[in-house]
Scaffold this active site. Structure first.
Site, mmCIF file in Angstrom:
data_model
loop_
_atom_site.group_PDB
_atom_site.id
_atom_site.type_symbol
_atom_site.label_atom_id
_atom_site.label_comp_id
_atom_site.label_asym_id
_atom_site.label_seq_id
_atom_site.Cartn_x
_atom_site.Cartn_y
_atom_site.Cartn_z
ATOM 1 C CE LYS A 1 3.883 0.873 -7.283
ATOM 2 N NZ LYS A 1 2.834 0.861 -5.994
ATOM 3 C CD GLN B 1 2.275 2.945 -2.973
ATOM 4 O OE1 GLN B 1 2.435 2.930 -4.114
ATOM 5 N NE2 GLN B 1 2.555 1.893 -2.161
ATOM 6 C CG ASP C 1 -2.444 -1.203 -7.877
ATOM 7 O OD1 ASP C 1 -1.803 -1.888 -8.145
ATOM 8 O OD2 ASP C 1 -2.578 -0.662 -6.409
#
Ligand code: NAP
Length: 288
Positions: free
Chosen positions: A60, A104, A127
């Site tokens: 990422k 994450q 996200d």
């Protein structure tokens, strides 16, 4: 759009579409910096050192840098508590130089993952993991999509897959994948059925689908012979050995379009994450 759908090979390429989304995000990022001096900034929070998570965060970061974004990583020890993680996420949420936040996951088991997600400011939830983002997405209101579901919808739209009135079957109901992809399909007027571990007669339900989304986490679990001839198959699964959740060779014989693994849904997730970070930066700087 630089690439065009290629229905002849029956494959939906996430690699090609993601590249065009990233190129566009890079242009928009540069334009924002020219206008305001602000460079979009994505912060990834990594708790512990799970090898797969470390790899995902590195990927990422690399893609973000390529698109001209500033990318930072906050690394926290494996024994971080929920309270410590929440406090860290609140601090990052309040930092005006940050536009997008990615926690994450999965996080270590002692952490209440939902509480941690909810500490992310919705305006920076690129996200799409907060309940507010899920609600906005489900109501068709402005907000950020959960990235993998958002990427799946972009693929379906790019390949002109008719969704209105289509029977869509989503296998899996996780909060970050199955549930939100079903809501996005519903917003596009598909008739959506969710399947999960307690579903009775999964093969019979999949066999009725015009669009199948596999989000199970079991290698080659959806069998080719379950697929209705001409159906569109999206394989969100990513299992050890680069294997999806669909028996690719079997399903390809029957599907009109199918995503490969790798190179299908996977690259779309990061592309949507970066695109949404740029959008967040525009909104937070009052440019959109
Ligand atoms: P998850 O949280 O483990 O959810 C799996 C879902 O599959 C659950 O809803 C579960 O049902 C259902 N399921 C399990 N066994 C089943 C069975 N025998 N029949 C029908 N349904 C069954 O997984 P996830 O996070 O959603 O991930 C799913 C897959 O997508 C994984 O392969 C993961 O690696 C991949 N993924 C890819 C990306 C990407 O960027 N490409 C992103 C995220 C995830 P219950 O709810 O009843 O337990």
């Amino acid at each position: 759009m630089t690439d065009s759908p290629n229905p002849t090979d029956g494959l939906m390429s996430g690699t090609a579409l993601a590249a065009s989304i990233l190129a566009n995000a890079a242009d928009r990022s540069a334009e924002l910096e020219r206008r305001t001096g602000v460079r979009p900034c994505l912060v990834a929070v990594l708790v512990g050192a799970d090898p797969a998570s470390v790899t995902y965060v590195r990927m990422k970061r690399r893609r973000s840098a390529k698109a001209g974004l500033e990318s930072r990583v906050v690394e926290l020890p494996d024994d971080t508590t929920t309270e410590q993680l929440v406090a860290e996420l609140e601090t990052i949420s309040a930092d005006p130089t940050v536009h997008g936040i990615l926690l994450q996951h999965p996080v270590p088991s002692q952490i209440d993952e939902r509480a941690a997600f909810e500490a992310i400011a919705p305006a920076k939830d690129v996200d799409g993991v907060t309940m507010q983002s899920f609600g906005a997405m489900s109501f068709g209101e402005p907000g950020f999509d959960s990235c993998t579901p958002g990427g799946i919808l972009r693929l379906l739209e790019h390949y002109d897959v008719p969704l209105q009135g289509a029977r869509a079957v989503v296998v899996g109901r996780s909060a970050i994948l199955g549930k939100p992809v079903g809501m996005l399909l519903l917003e596009r007027h598909a008739t959506v059925t969710y399947c999960h571990s307690r579903t009775v007669d999964l093969p019979g339900i999949v066999a009725q689908a015009d669009v199948v989304v596999a989000a199970v986490g079991r290698p080659s679990f959806i069998r080719g012979e379950w697929i209705k001839p001409g159906a569109v198959v999206v394989d969100a699964g990513y299992n050890e050995g680069n294997v999806g959740d669909v028996d690719f060779e079997g399903a390809r014989q029957r599907a009109s379009l199918i995503t490969p693994v790798p190179g299908g849904v996977g690259p779309m997730t990061i592309a949507v994450l970066i695109e949404q970070t740029v959008t967040a930066a525009y909104r937070l700087t009052g440019q959109e």
